[in-house]
Design an enzyme around this catalytic site. Sequence first.
Site, short mmCIF file in Angstrom:
data_model
loop_
_atom_site.label_atom_id
_atom_site.label_comp_id
_atom_site.label_asym_id
_atom_site.label_seq_id
_atom_site.Cartn_x
_atom_site.Cartn_y
_atom_site.Cartn_z
CD GLU A 156 27.75 -7.33 -40.51
OE1 GLU A 156 27.97 -7.35 -39.62
OE2 GLU A 156 26.96 -8.21 -41.52
CG HIS A 184 24.35 -2.56 -35.70
ND1 HIS A 184 25.90 -2.73 -35.99
CD2 HIS A 184 23.99 -3.80 -35.70
CE1 HIS A 184 25.80 -3.62 -36.97
NE2 HIS A 184 24.63 -4.57 -36.89
CG ASP A 185 25.88 -6.45 -35.00
OD1 ASP A 185 24.84 -6.96 -34.47
OD2 ASP A 185 26.61 -7.04 -35.94
CG ASP A 188 22.77 -1.52 -42.02
OD1 ASP A 188 23.82 -2.50 -42.00
OD2 ASP A 188 22.69 -1.14 -40.66
CG ASP A 240 23.44 -6.81 -41.84
OD1 ASP A 240 24.01 -6.65 -41.32
OD2 ASP A 240 22.49 -7.48 -42.50
CG ASP A 292 6.99 4.72 -28.90
OD1 ASP A 292 8.19 5.97 -28.76
OD2 ASP A 292 7.10 4.59 -30.01
#
Length: 573
Positions: free
Chosen positions: A283, A349-350, A127, A229, A54
Amino acid sequence: MKKHLVAHLITTAMLVTLLSWSAAAQQQSINRKWWKEAVVYQIYPRSFMDSNGDGIGDLQGIISKLDYIKSLGVNVVWLNPIYSSPNDDNGYDVSDYRNIMKDFGTMADFDELLKGLHQRGIKLVMDLVVNHSSDEHEWFKQSRSSRTSPYRDYYHWWNAERGKPTPRYSLFDVNHDAWRYDSLTNAYYLHYFSRKQPDLNWENPKLREEVYNMMKFWADKGIDGFRLDAFQFAAKDTTWPKFPDGYEKNFSKYYAIGPHLHDYLREMNKEVLSKYNVMSVAEGAGNSMKDAHNLVDADRHELNMAYAFDGVDIAKPEGYSLLHFKQVFSKWDSAFAQKGWLSIFLANHDQARMVSRFGNDGPDFRSASSKMLTTFIMTMRGTPYYYNGDELGMTNAGFDKIEDYRDVATLNEYKHQQNIGGDMKAYMKRIAFECRDNGRTPFQWNSSENAGFTAGTPCIGVNRNYKTINEAAQDKDPNSILNYFRKMVELRRQNLVLVYGKYTLLDKTNPDVYAYTRQLNGKKLLVLLNFKSTSASVKISYDLEKAKVLICNYPQDSKDGTLKPYEAVVYEL
Protein backbone atom coordinates in the site's frame (compact mmCIF):
# COMPACT_ATOMS: atom_id res chain seq x y z
CA MET A 1 8.19 -36.18 -56.86
CA LYS A 2 9.32 -37.76 -53.58
CA LYS A 3 12.24 -35.28 -53.31
CA HIS A 4 9.87 -32.31 -53.72
CA LEU A 5 7.49 -33.78 -51.14
CA VAL A 6 10.31 -34.39 -48.64
CA ALA A 7 11.67 -30.88 -49.25
CA HIS A 8 8.19 -29.45 -48.76
CA LEU A 9 7.73 -31.41 -45.51
CA ILE A 10 11.14 -30.27 -44.22
CA THR A 11 10.35 -26.63 -45.10
CA THR A 12 6.95 -26.91 -43.41
CA ALA A 13 8.50 -28.49 -40.31
CA MET A 14 11.12 -25.71 -40.14
CA LEU A 15 8.41 -23.08 -40.55
CA VAL A 16 6.33 -24.63 -37.77
CA THR A 17 9.42 -24.74 -35.53
CA LEU A 18 10.26 -21.12 -36.32
CA LEU A 19 6.70 -20.05 -35.64
CA SER A 20 6.66 -21.92 -32.34
CA TRP A 21 10.01 -20.32 -31.43
CA SER A 22 8.60 -16.94 -32.39
CA ALA A 23 5.48 -17.50 -30.28
CA ALA A 24 7.64 -18.65 -27.37
CA ALA A 25 9.85 -15.59 -27.77
CA GLN A 26 6.82 -13.33 -27.74
CA GLN A 27 5.51 -15.06 -24.62
CA GLN A 28 8.92 -14.64 -23.02
CA SER A 29 9.20 -11.00 -24.03
CA ILE A 30 6.08 -10.07 -22.11
CA ASN A 31 7.14 -12.07 -19.03
CA ARG A 32 3.71 -13.49 -18.23
CA LYS A 33 2.76 -13.79 -14.55
CA TRP A 34 -0.59 -14.84 -13.11
CA TRP A 35 -0.77 -11.77 -10.89
CA LYS A 36 -0.24 -9.44 -13.86
CA GLU A 37 -3.17 -11.02 -15.70
CA ALA A 38 -5.41 -11.10 -12.63
CA VAL A 39 -8.48 -8.98 -11.99
CA VAL A 40 -8.60 -8.36 -8.24
CA TYR A 41 -11.99 -8.02 -6.54
CA GLN A 42 -11.77 -6.41 -3.11
CA ILE A 43 -14.23 -7.63 -0.47
CA TYR A 44 -14.89 -5.59 2.65
CA PRO A 45 -16.25 -8.44 4.82
CA ARG A 46 -18.08 -6.34 7.41
CA SER A 47 -20.52 -5.00 4.83
CA PHE A 48 -20.60 -7.71 2.15
CA MET A 49 -23.09 -10.33 3.41
CA ASP A 50 -24.36 -11.25 6.88
CA SER A 51 -25.27 -14.91 7.40
CA ASN A 52 -26.47 -14.91 11.02
CA GLY A 53 -28.57 -11.76 11.42
CA ASP A 54 -26.25 -9.85 13.76
CA GLY A 55 -25.92 -7.01 11.24
CA ILE A 56 -22.25 -7.70 10.52
CA GLY A 57 -21.02 -9.30 7.32
CA ASP A 58 -19.11 -12.54 7.91
CA LEU A 59 -17.18 -15.38 6.28
CA GLN A 60 -20.24 -17.60 5.86
CA GLY A 61 -21.92 -14.66 4.16
CA ILE A 62 -19.07 -14.49 1.63
CA ILE A 63 -19.22 -18.27 1.19
CA SER A 64 -22.93 -17.99 0.32
CA LYS A 65 -21.99 -15.57 -2.50
CA LEU A 66 -19.06 -17.45 -4.03
CA ASP A 67 -20.99 -18.29 -7.18
CA TYR A 68 -21.79 -14.59 -7.61
CA ILE A 69 -18.09 -13.72 -7.26
CA LYS A 70 -17.25 -16.43 -9.79
CA SER A 71 -19.87 -15.00 -12.19
CA LEU A 72 -17.96 -11.70 -12.27
CA GLY A 73 -15.05 -13.39 -14.04
CA VAL A 74 -12.53 -12.13 -11.47
CA ASN A 75 -9.75 -14.48 -10.44
CA VAL A 76 -8.37 -12.94 -7.25
CA VAL A 77 -10.18 -11.82 -4.11
CA TRP A 78 -8.47 -9.36 -1.77
CA LEU A 79 -10.08 -9.72 1.63
CA ASN A 80 -9.82 -6.89 4.16
CA PRO A 81 -8.62 -7.96 7.64
CA ILE A 82 -10.53 -10.76 9.35
CA TYR A 83 -8.07 -11.35 12.20
CA SER A 84 -9.03 -11.09 15.87
CA SER A 85 -9.49 -7.40 16.69
CA PRO A 86 -11.31 -5.09 19.12
CA ASN A 87 -12.37 -3.32 15.93
CA ASP A 88 -11.29 0.22 16.71
CA ASP A 89 -10.38 0.68 13.04
CA ASN A 90 -12.52 -1.92 11.32
CA GLY A 91 -10.06 -4.76 11.82
CA TYR A 92 -6.89 -2.82 11.01
CA ASP A 93 -6.05 -3.07 14.72
CA VAL A 94 -5.08 -6.73 15.08
CA SER A 95 -5.01 -8.39 18.51
CA ASP A 96 -4.19 -11.92 17.27
CA TYR A 97 -2.74 -12.51 13.81
CA ARG A 98 -3.45 -16.25 13.84
CA ASN A 99 -7.13 -16.18 14.72
CA ILE A 100 -10.40 -14.96 13.21
CA MET A 101 -12.46 -12.09 14.60
CA LYS A 102 -15.55 -13.55 16.31
CA ASP A 103 -17.78 -11.15 14.32
CA PHE A 104 -16.62 -12.90 11.15
CA GLY A 105 -16.70 -16.54 12.26
CA THR A 106 -14.12 -19.22 12.92
CA MET A 107 -10.95 -20.63 11.40
CA ALA A 108 -13.08 -23.52 10.08
CA ASP A 109 -15.16 -20.91 8.22
CA PHE A 110 -11.97 -19.42 6.78
CA ASP A 111 -10.75 -22.83 5.63
CA GLU A 112 -14.12 -23.42 3.95
CA LEU A 113 -13.93 -20.03 2.24
CA LEU A 114 -10.41 -20.63 0.94
CA LYS A 115 -11.36 -24.06 -0.36
CA GLY A 116 -14.50 -22.68 -2.03
CA LEU A 117 -12.55 -19.93 -3.77
CA HIS A 118 -9.87 -22.32 -4.99
CA GLN A 119 -12.49 -24.76 -6.28
CA ARG A 120 -13.79 -21.90 -8.44
CA GLY A 121 -10.36 -20.96 -9.74
CA ILE A 122 -10.14 -17.83 -7.59
CA LYS A 123 -7.06 -16.93 -5.54
CA LEU A 124 -7.13 -15.22 -2.13
CA VAL A 125 -4.96 -12.28 -1.07
CA MET A 126 -5.03 -11.14 2.56
CA ASP A 127 -4.12 -7.90 4.25
CA LEU A 128 -0.88 -7.94 6.22
CA VAL A 129 -1.26 -5.28 8.93
CA VAL A 130 2.17 -5.01 10.50
CA ASN A 131 3.01 -1.32 10.64
CA HIS A 132 1.04 -1.47 13.89
CA SER A 133 -0.97 -3.87 16.02
CA SER A 134 -3.85 -3.40 18.43
CA ASP A 135 -3.06 -2.16 21.93
CA GLU A 136 -4.94 -5.31 23.00
CA HIS A 137 -2.41 -7.60 21.31
CA GLU A 138 -0.50 -9.72 23.83
CA TRP A 139 2.77 -8.25 22.55
CA PHE A 140 1.67 -4.75 23.53
CA LYS A 141 0.19 -5.86 26.86
CA GLN A 142 3.57 -7.33 27.74
CA SER A 143 5.45 -4.37 26.24
CA ARG A 144 3.68 -1.80 28.40
CA SER A 145 3.82 -3.94 31.54
CA SER A 146 7.47 -3.21 32.30
CA ARG A 147 10.47 -1.41 30.89
CA THR A 148 12.39 -4.66 31.22
CA SER A 149 9.83 -6.84 29.44
CA PRO A 150 11.30 -8.90 26.58
CA TYR A 151 8.50 -7.39 24.47
CA ARG A 152 9.41 -3.80 25.30
CA ASP A 153 11.29 -3.33 22.01
CA TYR A 154 8.44 -4.71 19.91
CA TYR A 155 7.12 -1.10 19.96
CA HIS A 156 8.49 2.44 20.01
CA TRP A 157 8.75 3.88 23.56
CA TRP A 158 10.05 7.21 24.85
CA ASN A 159 10.69 7.38 28.59
CA ALA A 160 9.04 10.44 30.14
CA GLU A 161 12.07 11.48 32.22
CA ARG A 162 13.69 12.48 28.92
CA GLY A 163 11.03 15.16 28.53
CA LYS A 164 8.43 15.25 25.78
CA PRO A 165 9.28 13.30 22.62
CA THR A 166 9.92 14.98 19.29
CA PRO A 167 6.47 15.76 17.83
CA ARG A 168 4.97 13.29 15.37
CA TYR A 169 1.66 13.65 13.54
CA SER A 170 -1.07 11.03 13.97
CA LEU A 171 -3.60 10.55 11.18
CA PHE A 172 -6.45 9.36 13.43
CA ASP A 173 -5.80 10.86 16.87
CA VAL A 174 -8.24 13.49 18.16
CA ASN A 175 -5.32 15.87 18.73
CA HIS A 176 -3.20 14.48 15.85
CA ASP A 177 -0.50 13.70 18.41
CA ALA A 178 1.24 10.40 17.60
CA TRP A 179 2.82 10.03 21.06
CA ARG A 180 0.49 8.68 23.77
CA TYR A 181 1.50 8.88 27.42
CA ASP A 182 1.13 5.63 29.37
CA SER A 183 1.41 5.98 33.15
CA LEU A 184 2.12 2.29 33.80
CA THR A 185 5.80 2.70 32.91
CA ASN A 186 5.89 6.50 32.75
CA ALA A 187 6.57 6.52 29.02
CA TYR A 188 5.09 7.50 25.66
CA TYR A 189 4.35 5.04 22.84
CA LEU A 190 4.14 5.90 19.13
CA HIS A 191 0.95 5.53 17.08
CA TYR A 192 0.79 6.95 13.55
CA PHE A 193 -2.88 5.96 13.42
CA SER A 194 -5.33 5.66 16.34
CA ARG A 195 -4.32 5.49 20.01
CA LYS A 196 -5.32 1.84 19.94
CA GLN A 197 -2.87 1.12 17.09
CA PRO A 198 0.67 1.31 18.51
CA ASP A 199 3.39 1.14 15.85
CA LEU A 200 5.58 -1.95 15.75
CA ASN A 201 9.36 -1.58 15.98
CA TRP A 202 10.78 -3.16 12.84
CA GLU A 203 14.33 -2.53 14.01
CA ASN A 204 13.86 -5.47 16.39
CA PRO A 205 14.85 -8.75 14.65
CA LYS A 206 12.65 -10.74 17.07
CA LEU A 207 9.60 -8.76 15.94
CA ARG A 208 10.49 -9.36 12.29
CA GLU A 209 10.87 -13.10 12.93
CA GLU A 210 7.42 -13.15 14.58
CA VAL A 211 5.91 -11.48 11.51
CA TYR A 212 7.59 -13.84 9.05
CA ASN A 213 6.42 -16.89 11.02
CA MET A 214 2.90 -15.50 11.02
CA MET A 215 3.07 -14.98 7.25
CA LYS A 216 4.23 -18.59 6.81
CA PHE A 217 1.26 -19.73 8.91
CA TRP A 218 -1.15 -18.22 6.37
CA ALA A 219 0.91 -19.14 3.30
CA ASP A 220 1.02 -22.75 4.50
CA LYS A 221 -2.76 -22.65 4.69
CA GLY A 222 -2.70 -21.97 0.96
CA ILE A 223 -3.45 -18.26 0.59
CA ASP A 224 -2.13 -16.68 -2.59
CA GLY A 225 -0.75 -13.31 -1.56
CA PHE A 226 -0.33 -10.43 0.84
CA ARG A 227 -1.26 -6.77 0.61
CA LEU A 228 1.02 -4.89 3.02
CA ASP A 229 -1.09 -2.28 4.79
CA ALA A 230 0.64 1.06 5.48
CA PHE A 231 3.99 -0.71 5.25
CA GLN A 232 5.74 2.21 3.58
CA PHE A 233 5.57 3.82 7.07
CA ALA A 234 6.97 0.80 8.97
CA ALA A 235 10.62 1.92 9.09
CA LYS A 236 11.28 4.89 11.36
CA ASP A 237 14.28 7.11 11.96
CA THR A 238 14.59 6.34 15.66
CA THR A 239 16.90 9.28 16.29
CA TRP A 240 13.54 11.14 16.10
CA PRO A 241 14.78 14.28 14.30
CA LYS A 242 12.60 17.38 14.37
CA PHE A 243 10.58 17.86 11.18
CA PRO A 244 9.99 21.35 9.73
CA ASP A 245 6.86 23.29 10.64
CA GLY A 246 3.87 22.25 8.51
CA TYR A 247 5.34 18.83 7.65
CA GLU A 248 1.99 17.22 8.48
CA LYS A 249 0.53 18.69 5.28
CA ASN A 250 2.81 16.27 3.40
CA PHE A 251 3.57 13.75 6.12
CA SER A 252 4.25 10.97 3.59
CA LYS A 253 7.43 12.80 2.55
CA TYR A 254 8.75 12.34 6.09
CA TYR A 255 7.10 9.03 7.02
CA ALA A 256 7.40 6.90 3.87
CA ILE A 257 10.35 4.67 2.93
CA GLY A 258 12.28 5.18 6.15
CA PRO A 259 15.70 3.76 7.05
CA HIS A 260 16.13 0.02 6.33
CA LEU A 261 12.65 -0.45 4.83
CA HIS A 262 14.15 -2.09 1.74
CA ASP A 263 16.33 -4.28 3.96
CA TYR A 264 13.20 -5.48 5.74
CA LEU A 265 11.42 -6.20 2.46
CA ARG A 266 14.37 -8.11 1.02
CA GLU A 267 14.52 -10.11 4.23
CA MET A 268 10.76 -10.75 4.05
CA ASN A 269 11.14 -11.85 0.44
CA LYS A 270 14.00 -14.20 1.31
CA GLU A 271 12.31 -15.68 4.39
CA VAL A 272 8.73 -15.91 3.09
CA LEU A 273 7.66 -14.51 -0.27
CA SER A 274 10.26 -16.32 -2.39
CA LYS A 275 9.27 -19.67 -0.87
CA TYR A 276 5.64 -19.53 -2.05
CA ASN A 277 3.85 -18.75 -5.34
CA VAL A 278 2.25 -15.64 -3.86
CA MET A 279 1.69 -12.11 -5.09
CA SER A 280 2.74 -9.18 -2.92
CA VAL A 281 1.61 -5.59 -3.12
CA ALA A 282 2.56 -2.59 -1.01
CA GLU A 283 0.00 0.00 0.00
CA GLY A 284 1.62 3.21 -1.16
CA ALA A 285 4.63 3.71 -3.39
CA GLY A 286 6.83 6.18 -1.54
CA ASN A 287 7.48 9.73 -2.67
CA SER A 288 8.97 9.26 -6.12
CA MET A 289 9.13 6.94 -9.11
CA LYS A 290 12.51 5.79 -7.80
CA ASP A 291 10.89 4.82 -4.50
CA ALA A 292 8.17 2.91 -6.33
CA HIS A 293 10.64 1.08 -8.56
CA ASN A 294 12.81 0.17 -5.61
CA LEU A 295 9.81 -1.56 -4.05
CA VAL A 296 8.85 -3.66 -7.07
CA ASP A 297 11.66 -4.14 -9.60
CA ALA A 298 12.07 -7.90 -9.87
CA ASP A 299 15.87 -7.83 -9.67
CA ARG A 300 15.66 -6.25 -6.20
CA HIS A 301 13.68 -9.20 -4.76
CA GLU A 302 11.23 -7.19 -2.70
CA LEU A 303 7.56 -6.99 -3.83
CA ASN A 304 5.57 -7.68 -7.02
CA MET A 305 3.58 -4.51 -7.54
CA ALA A 306 3.13 -0.94 -6.39
CA TYR A 307 -0.20 0.53 -5.28
CA ALA A 308 0.21 4.27 -5.81
CA PHE A 309 -2.34 6.79 -4.54
CA ASP A 310 -1.60 9.65 -6.96
CA GLY A 311 -4.56 8.74 -9.17
CA VAL A 312 -7.16 8.04 -6.53
CA ASP A 313 -6.28 11.25 -4.65
CA ILE A 314 -7.22 13.45 -7.63
CA ALA A 315 -10.98 13.60 -7.00
CA LYS A 316 -12.12 16.58 -4.91
CA PRO A 317 -15.58 17.87 -3.88
CA GLU A 318 -15.15 20.77 -6.28
CA GLY A 319 -14.32 18.42 -9.16
CA TYR A 320 -11.09 17.48 -10.89
CA SER A 321 -9.20 18.14 -14.11
CA LEU A 322 -9.13 15.34 -16.68
CA LEU A 323 -5.85 16.80 -17.97
CA HIS A 324 -4.34 16.22 -14.53
CA PHE A 325 -5.92 12.74 -14.39
CA LYS A 326 -4.37 11.83 -17.75
CA GLN A 327 -1.02 13.26 -16.76
CA VAL A 328 -0.85 11.21 -13.54
CA PHE A 329 -1.81 7.88 -15.10
CA SER A 330 0.38 8.45 -18.16
CA LYS A 331 3.35 9.37 -15.97
CA TRP A 332 3.03 6.18 -13.93
CA ASP A 333 2.62 4.05 -17.04
CA SER A 334 5.69 5.59 -18.63
CA ALA A 335 7.78 5.02 -15.51
CA PHE A 336 6.82 1.33 -15.44
CA ALA A 337 6.86 0.65 -19.18
CA GLN A 338 9.99 -1.51 -19.01
CA LYS A 339 10.36 -2.70 -15.42
CA GLY A 340 8.15 -3.25 -12.40
CA TRP A 341 4.38 -3.50 -12.26
CA LEU A 342 1.48 -1.30 -11.16
CA SER A 343 -1.98 -1.61 -9.67
CA ILE A 344 -4.81 0.24 -11.44
CA PHE A 345 -7.73 1.35 -9.27
CA LEU A 346 -10.11 4.22 -8.54
CA ALA A 347 -11.62 2.99 -5.27
CA ASN A 348 -11.03 0.85 -2.22
CA HIS A 349 -12.17 0.57 1.42
CA ASP A 350 -10.39 3.85 2.25
CA GLN A 351 -12.25 5.85 -0.42
CA ALA A 352 -15.77 7.02 -1.10
CA ARG A 353 -17.64 5.44 -4.02
CA MET A 354 -15.97 5.49 -7.43
CA VAL A 355 -18.95 6.75 -9.45
CA SER A 356 -19.64 9.54 -6.93
CA ARG A 357 -16.04 10.75 -7.00
CA PHE A 358 -14.90 10.24 -10.59
CA GLY A 359 -18.16 9.87 -12.52
CA ASN A 360 -21.68 11.20 -12.12
CA ASP A 361 -24.01 9.51 -9.64
CA GLY A 362 -27.12 11.36 -10.82
CA PRO A 363 -29.88 9.16 -12.30
CA ASP A 364 -29.25 10.37 -15.86
CA PHE A 365 -25.56 9.50 -16.01
CA ARG A 366 -24.77 7.03 -13.21
CA SER A 367 -24.93 4.00 -15.50
CA ALA A 368 -22.96 5.48 -18.41
CA SER A 369 -20.27 7.06 -16.23
CA SER A 370 -19.85 3.94 -14.10
CA LYS A 371 -19.37 1.82 -17.24
CA MET A 372 -16.92 4.39 -18.59
CA LEU A 373 -14.81 4.22 -15.43
CA THR A 374 -14.86 0.42 -15.55
CA THR A 375 -13.64 0.60 -19.14
CA PHE A 376 -10.74 2.79 -18.03
CA ILE A 377 -9.67 0.46 -15.20
CA MET A 378 -9.88 -2.65 -17.40
CA THR A 379 -7.97 -1.21 -20.38
CA MET A 380 -4.92 0.24 -18.65
CA ARG A 381 -1.61 -1.57 -18.22
CA GLY A 382 -1.30 -2.92 -14.68
CA THR A 383 -3.36 -5.21 -12.46
CA PRO A 384 -6.93 -3.88 -12.03
CA TYR A 385 -8.32 -3.69 -8.49
CA TYR A 386 -12.09 -3.37 -8.27
CA TYR A 387 -13.95 -2.62 -5.05
CA ASN A 388 -17.08 -4.59 -4.15
CA GLY A 389 -20.29 -2.77 -5.05
CA ASP A 390 -18.71 -0.64 -7.75
CA GLU A 391 -19.78 -3.28 -10.28
CA LEU A 392 -23.34 -2.18 -9.45
CA GLY A 393 -22.54 1.52 -9.58
CA MET A 394 -23.22 1.86 -5.84
CA THR A 395 -23.09 5.52 -4.79
CA ASN A 396 -22.08 7.57 -1.78
CA ALA A 397 -24.25 6.99 1.27
CA GLY A 398 -26.05 10.34 1.54
CA PHE A 399 -25.42 10.50 5.31
CA ASP A 400 -26.31 13.89 6.78
CA LYS A 401 -25.62 13.43 10.53
CA ILE A 402 -22.34 12.62 12.27
CA GLU A 403 -24.21 9.83 14.10
CA ASP A 404 -24.55 8.02 10.75
CA TYR A 405 -20.78 7.55 10.51
CA ARG A 406 -18.68 4.76 12.07
CA ASP A 407 -15.15 5.55 10.84
CA VAL A 408 -12.72 6.31 13.70
CA ALA A 409 -10.74 8.82 11.63
CA THR A 410 -13.89 10.75 10.69
CA LEU A 411 -15.34 10.77 14.21
CA ASN A 412 -12.06 11.87 15.79
CA GLU A 413 -11.55 14.60 13.20
CA TYR A 414 -15.11 15.81 13.91
CA LYS A 415 -14.16 16.19 17.60
CA HIS A 416 -10.92 17.90 16.62
CA GLN A 417 -12.78 20.41 14.43
CA GLN A 418 -15.18 21.10 17.29
CA ASN A 419 -12.25 21.62 19.67
CA ILE A 420 -10.57 24.17 17.41
CA GLY A 421 -13.81 25.95 16.44
CA GLY A 422 -13.75 24.67 12.87
CA ASP A 423 -16.44 25.17 10.24
CA MET A 424 -18.63 22.15 11.03
CA LYS A 425 -20.97 22.70 8.09
CA ALA A 426 -18.04 22.64 5.68
CA TYR A 427 -16.64 19.56 7.41
CA MET A 428 -19.95 17.68 7.06
CA LYS A 429 -20.09 18.59 3.39
CA ARG A 430 -16.57 17.35 2.85
CA ILE A 431 -17.08 13.97 4.52
CA ALA A 432 -20.35 13.45 2.62
CA PHE A 433 -18.16 13.43 -0.49
CA GLU A 434 -14.97 11.75 0.68
CA CYS A 435 -15.46 9.80 3.93
CA ARG A 436 -14.52 6.16 3.54
CA ASP A 437 -17.77 5.07 5.22
CA ASN A 438 -19.37 5.94 1.87
CA GLY A 439 -17.69 2.84 0.48
CA ARG A 440 -18.51 0.71 3.51
CA THR A 441 -22.30 0.70 3.45
CA PRO A 442 -23.90 -2.76 3.03
CA PHE A 443 -23.70 -4.42 -0.36
CA GLN A 444 -27.03 -3.99 -2.15
CA TRP A 445 -28.14 -7.52 -3.04
CA ASN A 446 -31.84 -6.97 -3.68
CA SER A 447 -34.82 -4.72 -2.95
CA SER A 448 -35.88 -6.47 0.27
CA GLU A 449 -35.33 -4.91 3.69
CA ASN A 450 -31.73 -3.85 4.34
CA ALA A 451 -30.94 -4.62 0.68
CA GLY A 452 -30.85 -8.34 1.50
CA PHE A 453 -27.61 -7.81 3.45
CA THR A 454 -28.92 -8.79 6.88
CA ALA A 455 -32.04 -9.93 8.71
CA GLY A 456 -30.92 -7.82 11.69
CA THR A 457 -29.90 -4.21 12.23
CA PRO A 458 -26.99 -3.38 9.89
CA CYS A 459 -23.69 -2.26 11.43
CA ILE A 460 -23.86 0.88 9.28
CA GLY A 461 -26.83 2.37 7.43
CA VAL A 462 -27.93 0.99 4.08
CA ASN A 463 -27.93 3.45 1.17
CA ARG A 464 -31.51 4.59 0.59
CA ASN A 465 -31.27 3.89 -3.15
CA TYR A 466 -31.00 0.10 -2.70
CA LYS A 467 -34.46 -0.54 -4.11
CA THR A 468 -33.34 0.63 -7.54
CA ILE A 469 -29.61 -0.15 -7.33
CA ASN A 470 -29.10 -3.82 -6.46
CA GLU A 471 -27.55 -7.01 -7.76
CA ALA A 472 -30.80 -8.93 -8.32
CA ALA A 473 -32.23 -6.28 -10.65
CA GLN A 474 -28.97 -5.80 -12.57
CA ASP A 475 -28.27 -9.50 -13.00
CA LYS A 476 -31.43 -9.82 -15.13
CA ASP A 477 -30.76 -6.70 -17.19
CA PRO A 478 -28.36 -7.34 -20.13
CA ASN A 479 -27.57 -3.60 -20.30
CA SER A 480 -26.84 -3.17 -16.58
CA ILE A 481 -23.62 -1.87 -15.06
CA LEU A 482 -23.06 -5.33 -13.59
CA ASN A 483 -23.28 -7.15 -16.90
CA TYR A 484 -21.11 -4.53 -18.56
CA PHE A 485 -18.49 -5.17 -15.87
CA ARG A 486 -18.61 -8.90 -16.65
CA LYS A 487 -18.11 -8.18 -20.35
CA MET A 488 -15.13 -5.91 -19.64
CA VAL A 489 -13.46 -8.54 -17.45
CA GLU A 490 -13.92 -11.10 -20.23
CA LEU A 491 -12.60 -8.67 -22.85
CA ARG A 492 -9.44 -8.16 -20.81
CA ARG A 493 -9.06 -11.91 -20.31
CA GLN A 494 -9.28 -12.56 -24.04
CA ASN A 495 -6.88 -9.77 -25.04
CA LEU A 496 -3.38 -9.90 -23.59
CA VAL A 497 -2.77 -6.59 -25.36
CA LEU A 498 -4.86 -5.00 -22.58
CA VAL A 499 -2.54 -6.49 -19.97
CA TYR A 500 0.92 -6.14 -21.49
CA GLY A 501 0.48 -3.90 -24.53
CA LYS A 502 2.25 -0.59 -25.00
CA TYR A 503 0.17 2.40 -23.88
CA THR A 504 0.16 5.54 -26.07
CA LEU A 505 -1.75 8.67 -25.07
CA LEU A 506 -3.62 10.46 -27.89
CA ASP A 507 -5.09 13.98 -28.09
CA LYS A 508 -3.15 14.84 -24.96
CA THR A 509 -4.56 18.35 -24.41
CA ASN A 510 -8.22 17.35 -24.80
CA PRO A 511 -9.87 18.47 -21.52
CA ASP A 512 -12.89 16.16 -21.93
CA VAL A 513 -11.79 12.93 -23.62
CA TYR A 514 -9.20 10.38 -22.57
CA ALA A 515 -7.95 8.57 -25.70
CA TYR A 516 -5.17 6.01 -25.94
CA THR A 517 -4.02 2.92 -27.80
CA ARG A 518 -2.77 -0.42 -26.51
CA GLN A 519 -0.47 -2.33 -28.84
CA LEU A 520 1.18 -5.76 -28.65
CA ASN A 521 2.62 -8.11 -31.29
CA GLY A 522 0.83 -6.46 -34.21
CA LYS A 523 -2.51 -6.04 -32.46
CA LYS A 524 -3.72 -2.51 -31.72
CA LEU A 525 -6.75 -1.40 -29.69
CA LEU A 526 -8.09 2.14 -29.39
CA VAL A 527 -9.84 3.31 -26.21
CA LEU A 528 -12.01 6.45 -26.21
CA LEU A 529 -13.49 7.74 -22.94
CA ASN A 530 -15.62 10.85 -22.53
CA PHE A 531 -15.33 12.00 -18.92
CA LYS A 532 -17.99 14.73 -19.31
CA SER A 533 -21.81 14.94 -19.03
CA THR A 534 -21.96 16.61 -22.45
CA SER A 535 -20.95 15.47 -25.92
CA ALA A 536 -17.25 15.86 -26.64
CA SER A 537 -15.03 15.65 -29.71
CA VAL A 538 -11.73 13.83 -30.02
CA LYS A 539 -8.94 14.34 -32.57
CA ILE A 540 -7.50 11.06 -33.76
CA SER A 541 -6.07 9.91 -37.09
CA TYR A 542 -7.89 6.57 -37.29
CA ASP A 543 -10.84 5.79 -39.57
CA LEU A 544 -13.43 4.52 -37.09
CA GLU A 545 -15.68 3.32 -39.92
CA LYS A 546 -13.14 0.59 -40.59
CA ALA A 547 -12.49 -0.24 -36.94
CA LYS A 548 -14.12 -3.16 -35.15
CA VAL A 549 -16.09 -2.27 -32.01
CA LEU A 550 -15.14 -4.63 -29.18
CA ILE A 551 -17.32 -2.98 -26.54
CA CYS A 552 -19.32 0.22 -26.08
CA ASN A 553 -21.41 1.49 -23.19
CA TYR A 554 -24.08 2.79 -25.60
CA PRO A 555 -26.15 0.70 -28.03
CA GLN A 556 -24.24 2.30 -30.91
CA ASP A 557 -20.77 3.83 -30.88
CA SER A 558 -20.12 7.32 -32.24
CA LYS A 559 -18.23 6.99 -35.53
CA ASP A 560 -17.68 10.67 -36.22
CA GLY A 561 -15.27 11.43 -33.37
CA THR A 562 -17.98 13.09 -31.27
CA LEU A 563 -18.65 11.04 -28.15
CA LYS A 564 -21.94 11.02 -26.27
CA PRO A 565 -21.95 11.95 -22.55
CA TYR A 566 -19.67 9.53 -20.68
CA GLU A 567 -19.35 7.34 -23.77
CA ALA A 568 -16.73 4.60 -23.62
CA VAL A 569 -15.74 2.52 -26.60
CA VAL A 570 -12.92 0.09 -27.36
CA TYR A 571 -12.02 -0.51 -31.03
CA GLU A 572 -9.75 -3.02 -32.67
CA LEU A 573 -7.84 -1.18 -35.39
